[in-house]
Every structure is written in structure tokens, then in C-alpha cells.
Enzyme design. Structure first.
Site, PDB file in Angstrom:
ATOM      1  N   ASN A   9      87.346  92.491  86.910  1.00 33.66           N
ATOM      2  CA  ASN A   9      86.704  92.147  85.732  1.00 33.66           C
ATOM      3  C   ASN A   9      85.341  91.556  85.959  1.00 33.66           C
ATOM      4  O   ASN A   9      85.280  90.310  86.536  1.00 33.66           O
ATOM      5  CB  ASN A   9      87.561  90.974  84.969  1.00 33.66           C
ATOM      6  N   LYS A  11      82.875  90.513  84.300  1.00 35.26           N
ATOM      7  CA  LYS A  11      82.299  89.629  83.279  1.00 35.26           C
ATOM      8  C   LYS A  11      81.087  90.279  83.003  1.00 35.26           C
ATOM      9  O   LYS A  11      80.708  91.541  83.135  1.00 35.26           O
ATOM     10  CB  LYS A  11      82.493  88.234  83.761  1.00 35.26           C
ATOM     11  N   HIS A  95      90.854  88.079  76.853  1.00 35.57           N
ATOM     12  CA  HIS A  95      90.645  87.301  78.067  1.00 35.57           C
ATOM     13  C   HIS A  95      90.521  85.717  77.551  1.00 35.57           C
ATOM     14  O   HIS A  95      89.991  85.661  76.607  1.00 35.57           O
ATOM     15  CB  HIS A  95      89.275  87.845  78.734  1.00 35.57           C
ATOM     16  N   GLU A  97      88.338  83.592  78.316  1.00 32.83           N
ATOM     17  CA  GLU A  97      86.783  83.455  78.028  1.00 32.83           C
ATOM     18  C   GLU A  97      86.352  84.090  76.440  1.00 32.83           C
ATOM     19  O   GLU A  97      85.580  83.450  75.641  1.00 32.83           O
ATOM     20  CB  GLU A  97      85.792  84.116  78.962  1.00 32.83           C
ATOM     21  N   GLU A 167      97.081  84.854  83.350  1.00 29.73           N
ATOM     22  CA  GLU A 167      95.864  83.965  83.899  1.00 29.73           C
ATOM     23  C   GLU A 167      95.894  82.540  83.332  1.00 29.73           C
ATOM     24  O   GLU A 167      95.418  82.379  82.249  1.00 29.73           O
ATOM     25  CB  GLU A 167      94.775  84.685  83.128  1.00 29.73           C
ATOM     26  N   GLY A 173      87.984  81.283  88.013  1.00 30.21           N
ATOM     27  CA  GLY A 173      86.567  80.829  88.069  1.00 30.21           C
ATOM     28  C   GLY A 173      86.463  79.372  88.702  1.00 30.21           C
ATOM     29  O   GLY A 173      85.399  78.992  88.947  1.00 30.21           O
ATOM     30  N   SER A 213      91.024  83.118  90.389  1.00 34.46           N
ATOM     31  CA  SER A 213      90.760  82.872  91.936  1.00 34.46           C
ATOM     32  C   SER A 213      91.392  83.820  92.834  1.00 34.46           C
ATOM     33  O   SER A 213      91.860  82.986  93.830  1.00 34.46           O
ATOM     34  CB  SER A 213      90.863  81.317  92.131  1.00 34.46           C
TER      35      SER A 213
HETATM   36  C1  PEP Z   1      88.984  86.657  85.339  1.00 35.71           C
HETATM   37  O1  PEP Z   1      88.077  86.739  85.034  1.00 35.71           O
HETATM   38  O2  PEP Z   1      89.913  87.015  84.619  1.00 35.71           O
HETATM   39  C2  PEP Z   1      89.287  85.931  86.770  1.00 35.71           C
HETATM   40  C3  PEP Z   1      90.504  85.947  87.036  1.00 35.71           C
HETATM   41  O3  PEP Z   1      88.189  85.443  87.322  1.00 35.71           O
HETATM   42  P1  PEP Z   1      88.181  84.872  88.783  1.00 35.71           P
HETATM   43  O4  PEP Z   1      89.190  85.659  89.732  1.00 35.71           O
HETATM   44  O5  PEP Z   1      86.878  84.696  89.270  1.00 35.71           O
HETATM   45  O6  PEP Z   1      89.064  83.389  88.855  1.00 35.71           O
END
Ligand code: PEP
Length: 254
Positions: A9, A11, A95, A97, A167, A173, A213
Site C-alpha cells: 500500500n 498510500k 483502511h 487512514e 491491521e 507506520g 510495520s
Molecule cells: C498500511 O498502510 O496498511 C501499513 C500497514 O503501513 P506500515 O506497513 O507502514 O505500517
């Protein structure tokens, strides 16, 4: 039995030029990978160049969001048939976000998932608890509510084409990955919900990805958990070598 999915992803990162350069580097690094399905989800404006760049490779392209109406006066939105016609095969829905900054509700997640399925896209539906919810012991209640609102209303025929991404919001992040055991526990809980709603066979076949992460140095331990069927990768998917190393988890870093 469940083929893993490793999905990136991006973003709101990368231009058209950077997208092209990414695939030029990634494609040879993952050319032999057959153990997992590989997906990259760039911003909408880069979908066309990503599809073109990934042609004749084993990498599929997804979008990061979709609107539920097919066409109409919805300034700024993109529909599922448009994504499908542009060459997308996957789409991320719900997601954290989008939930946090754009007020996405369970009802919206459900409607977007149905729209994606109607257009032949494979949705990756995201669920996960915030830090204060985990700390107050509400993780399972949150997951149950998200499942009940966004996924349980699907028909079994629709649900079998959906993947879920667990998640935990506190891990996205932040560099703070859930331990493999913590992730597996949440996946197990989600699978029990799926079993209650759709039966054991559907639950056994449903792919539940972990996101939060994920990096080249923790993917192997995460994937050693039988409950984890892949990863949704944010930051570490932006660099071709790092994404390739994650994809290559069975043999170690590339
Ligand atoms: C994500 O954007 O779904 C995500 C898991 O980000 P990150 O791997 O940077 O934590």
C-alpha cells in the site's frame, strides 16, 4: 492450502516517473516468486502506468480505495468499473487512514466491498483496533463490530472472494509490529467469526493478511504463524529491494 498474498500500500507516495522506476527494479527481483500472490496498490493517478509497467510480470495492481456508485455526480471519486477497466485486479477497502481522516463507516466499507465485487475486483478489507481499544481490552469487541458491519452482511458467494487485512492501528507506520502471537490471536478470533457466519469451509479458505510495520526482518516470524496468510505492507513497500525481500520471506532477504 491458502496461497499467501503480499500487498503493498503506497498510500500518497510516488509520481508517475517514480512508479515506472519502481517496477523496472522490482520485476526482476521477484520474477521467480510463485509461493505468494503479489499486489502493488499505487495512488489512483499511477494505476495506468503501474498496470503498463507490471504487464507480463507476476505482479498485480490494486487501488487504495473505491466509491460504491458506478458513475455520477460525485466529484473526486473513482468507481469500481473504472478501476477494473484501468487494469486493477484488487482494491483495499476500509483502511484505518480512510476511517480516521475521511470518516469511513462500516456501512461504507460494506457498500464499497459489494461495488468492488460487482466489478470483478478482489477486495482486501481492513479491520483493526486503536491503541486505547487494545489497552482497555476491547480488541475482540472492535473486530467483532467491524466484521458484523462490513463483512457479515455479504452473501457467502460474495464473501469467498474477499481477503481481510488485520491491521492494528497502533502498529501502522509506527515501527511497532504486533508480535506474531498477538497477530495470530486476532486472526484466530476473526476466523471464528467467519466460521460462525459462513461455516467452517469458508473460514478455512479465507485469507487473513497482517498489516502494521511489516519489514524484511520481521516477515519470516510473522509468516511462521499458520494463521497469517500474507501481509499488507505500507512504508516498506515503497522501496523495491525492501518489498522484494518481504516477498522472498521463505528464502530470506534477496
Ligand atoms: C498500511 O498502510 O496498511 C501499513 C500497514 O503501513 P506500515 O506497513 O507502514 O505500517
Amino acid at each position: 492450502m491458502r496461497k499467501p498474498v503480499i500487498a503493498g500500500n503506497w498510500k500518497m507516495y510516488k509520481t508517475v516517473r517514480e512508479t515506472k522506476a519502481f517496477f523496472t527494479k522490482l520485476a526482476p527481483l521477484v520474477a521467480g516468486a510463485e509461493h505468494a500472490e503479489m499486489v502493488v496498490c499505487p495512488p489512483f493517478v499511477n494505476v495506468a502506468i503501474a498496470v503498463e509497467s507490471a504487464k507480463s510480470t507476476n505482479i498485480e495492481i490494486g487501488a487504495q480505495d473505491v466509491f460504491w456508485v458506478k458513475e455520477g455526480a460525485y466529484t473526486g471519486e473513482i468507481s469500481a468499473p473504472m478501476l477494473s477497466a484501468a487494469g486493477c485486479r484488487w482494491v483495499i477497502v476500509g483502511h484505518s487512514e480512510r476511517r480516521r481522516y475521511f470518516g469511513e463507516t462500516e456501512e461504507a466499507v460494506f457498500k464499497k466491498t459489494v461495488a468492488a465485487l460487482d466489478a470483478g475486483l478482489k477486495p482486501i478489507v481492513c479491520v483493526g483496533e486503536r491503541l486505547e481499544q487494545r489497552e482497555s481490552g476491547a480488541t475482540e469487541a472492535v473486530l467483532a463490530e467491524q466484521f458484523a458491519g462490513g463483512l457479515a452482511p455479504l452473501t457467502p458467494e460474495q464473501f469467498v472472494r474477499v481477503s481481510i487485512a488485520y491491521e492494528p492501528v497502533w502498529a501502522i507506520g509506527t515501527g511497532k509490529t504486533a508480535t506474531p502471537g498477538t497477530a495470530a490471536q486476532a486472526h484466530g478470533f476473526l476466523r471464528s467469526r467467519i466460521r460462525d457466519r459462513f461455516g467452517a469451509q469458508v473460514a478455512g479458505a479465507c485469507r487473513i493478511l497482517y498489516g502494521g510495520s511489516v519489514k524484511p526482518d520481521n516477515i519470516k516470524a510473522l509468516m511462521a504463524q499458520p494463521e497469517l496468510d500474507g501481509a499488507l505492507v505500507g512504508g516498506a513497500s515503497l522501496d523495491p529491494a525492501s518489498f522484494a525481500a518481504i516477498v522472498s520471506y521463505p528464502v530470506g532477504a534477496t
